[in-house]
Motif scaffolding. Structure first.
Motif, PDB file in Angstrom:
ATOM      1  N   MET A   1      55.350 -17.008  28.086  1.00 24.29           N
ATOM      2  CA  MET A   1      55.212 -18.119  29.005  1.00 24.29           C
ATOM      3  C   MET A   1      56.352 -19.121  28.830  1.00 24.29           C
ATOM      4  SD  MET A   1      52.732 -17.560  30.890  1.00 24.29           S
ATOM      5  CE  MET A   1      51.332 -16.502  30.965  1.00 24.29           C
ATOM      6  N   LEU A 187      49.516 -21.298  24.290  1.00 21.97           N
ATOM      7  CA  LEU A 187      49.506 -20.446  25.479  1.00 21.97           C
ATOM      8  C   LEU A 187      49.061 -19.008  25.210  1.00 21.97           C
ATOM      9  CD1 LEU A 187      52.823 -21.673  27.157  1.00 21.97           C
ATOM     10  CD2 LEU A 187      50.479 -22.342  27.730  1.00 21.97           C
ATOM     11  N   MET A 204      48.906 -19.833  35.601  1.00 22.21           N
ATOM     12  CA  MET A 204      49.906 -20.889  35.579  1.00 22.21           C
ATOM     13  C   MET A 204      50.018 -21.577  36.929  1.00 22.21           C
ATOM     14  SD  MET A 204      50.902 -20.665  32.444  1.00 22.21           S
ATOM     15  CE  MET A 204      52.398 -21.661  32.351  1.00 22.21           C
ATOM     16  N   PRO A 211      49.789 -24.684  32.663  1.00 27.81           N
ATOM     17  CA  PRO A 211      48.600 -23.917  33.047  1.00 27.81           C
ATOM     18  C   PRO A 211      47.897 -24.527  34.257  1.00 27.81           C
ATOM     19  CG  PRO A 211      48.617 -24.365  30.681  1.00 27.81           C
ATOM     20  CD  PRO A 211      49.687 -25.211  31.297  1.00 27.81           C
TER      21      PRO A 211
END
Length: 241
Positions: A1, A187, A204, A211
């Motif tokens: 992420m 994450l 996301m 998020p």
């Protein structure tokens, strides 16, 4: 992420984030003490300050869907009494968090959640600098006898293996040194729930950085039990982790 987060970084981000950070820090500094007092007045429950950046602040989400309100709702649903104070400032670095620690802990605070480091990664700051700043925060909490839940992030490979090794080691090292509870990667629950990166992207927001409300809910389900453990340390500060 975080690799997606890096790909979305624009040249102007640093200056904009610094301005936003200072502005938000001023607003938060003026309003944090009443927030702590209100949490205590609501009930005789432990007050936990969540010190962080936009991931804590709830950037891009409705006021009731950010990390802190969803965590508060989760605790309530579990029958756990606690007041969570949102001390998240969008754009904040570990240095910013260390600089505002004293007034973030103004009032009668019982425990601390530390969730900083994402903006250090965005800027490619030396992991040794991030470590030193987080160490200041942990020292400050220890001086107040506050139990801490330290929340980390996993560095991407973009900066090389040495950078990743040094950065990823910060959080477990400090958690062990200060006898803090640890969530190694904020994450990670999204990757675990989504499987491959493409699938995890559904948790996301459109910016690929923060998020969504659904993603926050997944994270809260994962971190919630550790927050319960943190609350347990308020009455049992010498408990091991």
């Amino acid at each position: 992420m975080v690799s997606a987060l890096l790909s979305c970084l624009s040249p102007a981000y640093g200056a904009k984030a610094l301005f936003r950070n200072r502005t938000m820090a001023l607003i938060l500094g003026l309003g944090l003490l009443p927030a702590v007092a209100q949490a205590q007045e609501a009930a005789e429950v432990p007050v936990i300050v969540a010190l962080g950046d936009s991931l804590t602040q709830g950037y891009g989400l409705p006021a009731d869907q950010g990390f802190v309100p969803q965590l508060q709702d989760w605790l309530t649903a579990q029958g756990v009494g606690a007041g969570i104070v949102n001390a998240g400032v969008s754009g904040d670095t570990t240095a910013g968090g260390a600089a505002r620690l004293d007034w973030s802990l103004s009032g009668d605070v019982d425990a601390l959640i530390v969730n900083l480091g994402g903006n250090d990664l965005l800027r490619g700051l030396d992991p040794d600098v991030s470590r030193a700043n987080l160490e200041k925060i942990m020292d400050g909490a220890a001086a107040r006898d506050l139990p801490v839940l330290l929340v980390g992030l996993s560095a991407p490979g973009n900066y090389g293996a040495d950078f990743k090794t040094r950065y990823d080691a910060i959080f477990p090292d400090l958690a062990e040194r200060f006898d803090a509870l640890l969530m190694p990667d904020f994450l990670a629950p999204l990757r675990d729930a989504g499987g491959e990166a493409a699938a995890a992207a559904r948790f996301m927001q459109a910016d690929g950085i923060h998020p969504s409300a659904e993603g926050v809910a997944v994270i809260v389900e994962s971190i919630g039990p550790q927050v319960v453990d943190l609350i347990g340390r308020v009455s049992q500060p010498d408990a091991g982790g």
